[in-house]
Motif scaffolding. Structure first.
Motif, PDB file in Angstrom:
ATOM      1  N   GLN A   1       0.854  -1.197   0.000  1.00 10.33           N
ATOM      2  CA  GLN A   1       0.000   0.000   0.000  1.00 10.33           C
ATOM      3  C   GLN A   1       0.892   1.251   0.000  1.00 10.33           C
ATOM      4  O   GLN A   1       0.642   2.201   0.731  1.00 10.33           O
ATOM      5  CB  GLN A   1      -0.897  -0.022   1.239  1.00 10.33           C
ATOM      6  CG  GLN A   1      -1.849  -1.218   1.271  1.00 10.33           C
ATOM      7  CD  GLN A   1      -2.317  -1.525   2.684  1.00 10.33           C
ATOM      8  OE1 GLN A   1      -1.550  -2.049   3.486  1.00 10.33           O
ATOM      9  NE2 GLN A   1      -3.571  -1.181   2.978  1.00 10.33           N
ATOM     10  N   LEU A   2       1.888   1.230  -0.873  1.00 15.60           N
ATOM     11  CA  LEU A   2       2.913   2.269  -0.858  1.00 15.60           C
ATOM     12  C   LEU A   2       2.355   3.684  -1.090  1.00 15.60           C
ATOM     13  O   LEU A   2       2.727   4.616  -0.364  1.00 15.60           O
ATOM     14  CB  LEU A   2       3.990   1.940  -1.897  1.00 15.60           C
ATOM     15  CG  LEU A   2       5.419   2.330  -1.525  1.00 15.60           C
ATOM     16  CD1 LEU A   2       5.841   1.688  -0.223  1.00 15.60           C
ATOM     17  CD2 LEU A   2       6.377   1.935  -2.642  1.00 15.60           C
ATOM     18  N   PRO A   3       1.459   3.920  -2.048  1.00 14.19           N
ATOM     19  CA  PRO A   3       0.946   5.284  -2.253  1.00 14.19           C
ATOM     20  C   PRO A   3       0.236   5.838  -1.015  1.00 14.19           C
ATOM     21  O   PRO A   3       0.450   6.996  -0.632  1.00 14.19           O
ATOM     22  CB  PRO A   3      -0.012   5.139  -3.433  1.00 14.19           C
ATOM     23  CG  PRO A   3       0.460   3.921  -4.158  1.00 14.19           C
ATOM     24  CD  PRO A   3       0.947   2.999  -3.087  1.00 14.19           C
ATOM     25  N   GLN A   4      -0.586   5.006  -0.381  1.00 11.66           N
ATOM     26  CA  GLN A   4      -1.302   5.464   0.804  1.00 11.66           C
ATOM     27  C   GLN A   4      -0.338   5.725   1.974  1.00 11.66           C
ATOM     28  O   GLN A   4      -0.473   6.693   2.711  1.00 11.66           O
ATOM     29  CB  GLN A   4      -2.349   4.425   1.221  1.00 11.66           C
ATOM     30  CG  GLN A   4      -3.425   4.169   0.163  1.00 11.66           C
ATOM     31  CD  GLN A   4      -3.079   2.999  -0.741  1.00 11.66           C
ATOM     32  OE1 GLN A   4      -1.915   2.813  -1.104  1.00 11.66           O
ATOM     33  NE2 GLN A   4      -4.107   2.223  -1.107  1.00 11.66           N
ATOM     34  N   LEU A   5       0.650   4.819   2.119  1.00  8.93           N
ATOM     35  CA  LEU A   5       1.639   4.984   3.186  1.00  8.93           C
ATOM     36  C   LEU A   5       2.466   6.239   2.956  1.00  8.93           C
ATOM     37  O   LEU A   5       2.744   6.990   3.901  1.00  8.93           O
ATOM     38  CB  LEU A   5       2.541   3.754   3.250  1.00  8.93           C
ATOM     39  CG  LEU A   5       3.664   3.788   4.290  1.00  8.93           C
ATOM     40  CD1 LEU A   5       3.107   4.000   5.693  1.00  8.93           C
ATOM     41  CD2 LEU A   5       4.490   2.509   4.228  1.00  8.93           C
TER      42      LEU A   5
ATOM     43  N   GLY B   1      13.178  -0.094  -6.862  1.00  9.13           N
ATOM     44  CA  GLY B   1      12.121  -1.064  -6.633  1.00  9.13           C
ATOM     45  C   GLY B   1      10.931  -0.431  -5.946  1.00  9.13           C
ATOM     46  O   GLY B   1      10.800   0.788  -5.844  1.00  9.13           O
ATOM     47  N   ALA B   2      10.043  -1.251  -5.444  1.00  7.80           N
ATOM     48  CA  ALA B   2       8.815  -0.776  -4.804  1.00  7.80           C
ATOM     49  C   ALA B   2       9.080  -0.476  -3.341  1.00  7.80           C
ATOM     50  O   ALA B   2       8.622  -1.189  -2.441  1.00  7.80           O
ATOM     51  CB  ALA B   2       7.704  -1.810  -4.968  1.00  7.80           C
ATOM     52  N   SER B   3       9.826   0.585  -3.085  1.00 12.71           N
ATOM     53  CA  SER B   3      10.148   0.943  -1.708  1.00 12.71           C
ATOM     54  C   SER B   3      10.345   2.440  -1.587  1.00 12.71           C
ATOM     55  O   SER B   3      10.494   3.155  -2.583  1.00 12.71           O
ATOM     56  CB  SER B   3      11.406   0.202  -1.228  1.00 12.71           C
ATOM     57  OG  SER B   3      12.516   0.557  -2.019  1.00 12.71           O
ATOM     58  N   LEU B   4      10.340   2.921  -0.342  1.00 15.70           N
ATOM     59  CA  LEU B   4      10.535   4.335  -0.041  1.00 15.70           C
ATOM     60  C   LEU B   4      11.714   4.493   0.909  1.00 15.70           C
ATOM     61  O   LEU B   4      12.001   3.607   1.717  1.00 15.70           O
ATOM     62  CB  LEU B   4       9.285   4.922   0.623  1.00 15.70           C
ATOM     63  CG  LEU B   4       7.967   4.841  -0.130  1.00 15.70           C
ATOM     64  CD1 LEU B   4       6.831   5.346   0.765  1.00 15.70           C
ATOM     65  CD2 LEU B   4       8.026   5.655  -1.424  1.00 15.70           C
TER      66      LEU B   4
ATOM     67  N   GLU C   1       4.550   2.309  13.966  1.00 19.73           N
ATOM     68  CA  GLU C   1       3.342   2.685  14.709  1.00 19.73           C
ATOM     69  C   GLU C   1       2.344   3.400  13.806  1.00 19.73           C
ATOM     70  O   GLU C   1       1.128   3.171  13.892  1.00 19.73           O
ATOM     71  CB  GLU C   1       3.724   3.575  15.886  1.00 19.73           C
ATOM     72  CG  GLU C   1       4.509   2.835  16.975  1.00 19.73           C
ATOM     73  CD  GLU C   1       5.166   3.766  17.969  1.00 19.73           C
ATOM     74  OE1 GLU C   1       5.000   5.005  17.810  1.00 19.73           O
ATOM     75  OE2 GLU C   1       5.845   3.281  18.889  1.00 19.73           O
ATOM     76  N   LEU C   2       2.862   4.276  12.915  1.00 23.16           N
ATOM     77  CA  LEU C   2       1.980   4.990  11.986  1.00 23.16           C
ATOM     78  C   LEU C   2       1.297   4.002  11.048  1.00 23.16           C
ATOM     79  O   LEU C   2       0.090   4.107  10.768  1.00 23.16           O
ATOM     80  CB  LEU C   2       2.783   6.022  11.200  1.00 23.16           C
ATOM     81  CG  LEU C   2       2.021   6.915  10.214  1.00 23.16           C
ATOM     82  CD1 LEU C   2       2.666   8.298  10.125  1.00 23.16           C
ATOM     83  CD2 LEU C   2       1.970   6.299   8.821  1.00 23.16           C
ATOM     84  N   ALA C   3       2.070   3.023  10.542  1.00 24.83           N
ATOM     85  CA  ALA C   3       1.492   2.025   9.637  1.00 24.83           C
ATOM     86  C   ALA C   3       0.426   1.200  10.341  1.00 24.83           C
ATOM     87  O   ALA C   3      -0.653   0.925   9.779  1.00 24.83           O
ATOM     88  CB  ALA C   3       2.599   1.124   9.099  1.00 24.83           C
ATOM     89  N   ALA C   4       0.695   0.807  11.584  1.00 27.14           N
ATOM     90  CA  ALA C   4      -0.276   0.007  12.336  1.00 27.14           C
ATOM     91  C   ALA C   4      -1.554   0.786  12.595  1.00 27.14           C
ATOM     92  O   ALA C   4      -2.665   0.240  12.502  1.00 27.14           O
ATOM     93  CB  ALA C   4       0.350  -0.446  13.657  1.00 27.14           C
ATOM     94  N   ALA C   5      -1.425   2.060  12.903  1.00 26.15           N
ATOM     95  CA  ALA C   5      -2.595   2.897  13.188  1.00 26.15           C
ATOM     96  C   ALA C   5      -3.487   3.053  11.969  1.00 26.15           C
ATOM     97  O   ALA C   5      -4.695   3.272  12.098  1.00 26.15           O
ATOM     98  CB  ALA C   5      -2.141   4.256  13.698  1.00 26.15           C
ATOM     99  N   ASN C   6      -2.886   2.933  10.768  1.00 27.46           N
ATOM    100  CA  ASN C   6      -3.659   3.092   9.537  1.00 27.46           C
ATOM    101  C   ASN C   6      -3.921   1.763   8.833  1.00 27.46           C
ATOM    102  O   ASN C   6      -4.385   1.751   7.691  1.00 27.46           O
ATOM    103  CB  ASN C   6      -2.910   4.027   8.578  1.00 27.46           C
ATOM    104  CG  ASN C   6      -2.919   5.475   9.033  1.00 27.46           C
ATOM    105  OD1 ASN C   6      -3.854   6.217   8.770  1.00 27.46           O
ATOM    106  ND2 ASN C   6      -1.854   5.874   9.739  1.00 27.46           N
ATOM    107  N   ASN C   7      -3.613   0.662   9.528  1.00 30.09           N
ATOM    108  CA  ASN C   7      -3.830  -0.682   8.970  1.00 30.09           C
ATOM    109  C   ASN C   7      -3.079  -0.921   7.666  1.00 30.09           C
ATOM    110  O   ASN C   7      -3.577  -1.590   6.753  1.00 30.09           O
ATOM    111  CB  ASN C   7      -5.329  -0.946   8.757  1.00 30.09           C
ATOM    112  CG  ASN C   7      -6.086  -0.977  10.065  1.00 30.09           C
ATOM    113  OD1 ASN C   7      -5.626  -1.585  11.041  1.00 30.09           O
ATOM    114  ND2 ASN C   7      -7.231  -0.321  10.105  1.00 30.09           N
ATOM    115  N   PHE C   8      -1.864  -0.370   7.573  1.00 29.10           N
ATOM    116  CA  PHE C   8      -1.024  -0.602   6.403  1.00 29.10           C
ATOM    117  C   PHE C   8      -0.145  -1.831   6.658  1.00 29.10           C
ATOM    118  O   PHE C   8       0.423  -1.999   7.742  1.00 29.10           O
ATOM    119  CB  PHE C   8      -0.111   0.596   6.110  1.00 29.10           C
ATOM    120  CG  PHE C   8      -0.842   1.850   5.717  1.00 29.10           C
ATOM    121  CD1 PHE C   8      -1.984   1.791   4.935  1.00 29.10           C
ATOM    122  CD2 PHE C   8      -0.379   3.097   6.125  1.00 29.10           C
ATOM    123  CE1 PHE C   8      -2.651   2.948   4.571  1.00 29.10           C
ATOM    124  CE2 PHE C   8      -1.034   4.254   5.764  1.00 29.10           C
ATOM    125  CZ  PHE C   8      -2.185   4.188   4.985  1.00 29.10           C
TER     126      PHE C   8
END
Length: 321
Positions: A229-233, A249-252, A264-271
């Motif tokens: 879910q890279l764009p949303q993240l 590749g597909a990374s930031l 923590e940010l990813a977990a809070a947004n269900n990423f």
């Protein structure tokens, strides 16, 4: 231990070394780095009494080199692997060195065996390859079983097997409690060999620290992130005030937020996260960034390479040349 205090060397109008002070402790490998013309070779020559300082001094084990009655018993050095008389055998070369410092003759065979040259001990040194010459130079440095060892470009021109051997050998010497001081231009090798660094430029001290501290101080702290879910993240990270750029590749690559907070940010947004790894810069990048102003001569290509390594330009974007 090696102590350099306010070390200065002037050749006419040229100031090769300027008020240089540093110390080298026992029990570790210390790398001596700097751009071409930084004053590394001049400094090492002053350590060994081959050049006299204009001001200041260097002591080895608390004494200047010329004060040592039998110097090979205190300090061993390899500055030029090819300085051996070409018609002398490896054994004969070491034998006269041993005799000059009143060392037992048996020590010659001991060091030849330690560096793997026992099988060619009777051959003329002039016929040695560069790798064999480097090993003979190391044998000479070890002859007096010294506590302090100085090596200038010991892996220059060697094949991978020779480089690995010298790296492991230096680590073993340091583990024995010796002081090991190594100058080299091969930064990738120094990153694997040296735990401490003394970095100079234009004859002056730029940094003395552990290798890890040197790299960390110069490198931007980034975290590599992969997610389906890279764009949303990415949008969520940017909204949180971080700097985000695309990696291969597909990374930031994320700056301004550590891996714990990103998780923590990813977990809070269900990423979903597939990778979350802090990125450490290389010694080469840190060296180019920190010593860039100390290089005397730059071509246009070298300037561009320095900017790429320092992360100031994108290597995939062509220049305007």
């Amino acid at each position: 231990m090696i102590e350099a205090r306010s070390l200065t060397k002037r050749y006419g109008k040229t100031l090769a070394v300027n008020d240089l002070s540093f110390s080298v402790a026992a029990g570790r490998v210390t790398g001596f780095l700097g751009p071409n013309g930084a004053g590394k070779s001049t400094t090492m020559r002053m350590m060994l009494g081959l050049d006299n300082p204009t001001a200041g001094q260097v002591t080895i084990g608390g004494k200047r080199y010329h004060e040592l009655k039998y110097p090979l018993r205190t300090v061993g050095a390899l500055l030029d692997a090819k300085w051996v008389h070409p018609n002398r055998s490896a054994r004969a070369h070491l034998a006269w060195m041993a005799k000059s410092n009143k060392l037992p003759a048996k020590r010659v065979d001991e060091v030849l065996d330690a560096v793997g040259l026992s099988g060619v001990a009777g051959k003329r040194a002039g016929g040695f390859s560069l790798g064999m010459s480097q090993r003979l130079g190391i044998a000479a440095a070890l002859l007096g079983d010294p506590e302090v060892l100085l090596f200038d470009e010991p892996v220059n021109g060697l094949d991978p097997e020779g480089i690995l051997w010298i790296r492991k050998f230096m680590h073993r010497l340091a583990e024995e409690g010796r002081t090991v001081f190594v100058s080299s231009h091969l930064l990738s090798e120094m990153a694997l060999t040296a735990s401490e660094l003394v970095v100079i430029g234009k004859g002056e001290l730029i940094s003395q620290s552990t290798t890890t501290e040197f790299v960390s101080r110069a490198s931007e702290n980034t975290v590599k992130v992969r997610s389906p879910q890279l764009p949303q993240l990415r949008a969520a990270l940017q909204q949180a005030g971080t700097e985000v750029r695309e990696d291969e590749g597909a990374s930031l690559l994320v700056s301004g937020m550590d891996s714990d907070r990103i998780g923590e940010l990813a977990a809070a947004n269900n990423f979903v996260l597939h990778e979350l790894s802090p990125q450490q810069g290389s010694l080469e990048q840190a060296f180019m960034q920190i010593t860039g102003d100390s290089v005397e001569y730059h071509t246009e290509l070298e300037n561009e390479a320095q900017q790429v390594l320092a992360g100031q330009t994108d290597p995939l974007v062509p220049s305007n040349r």
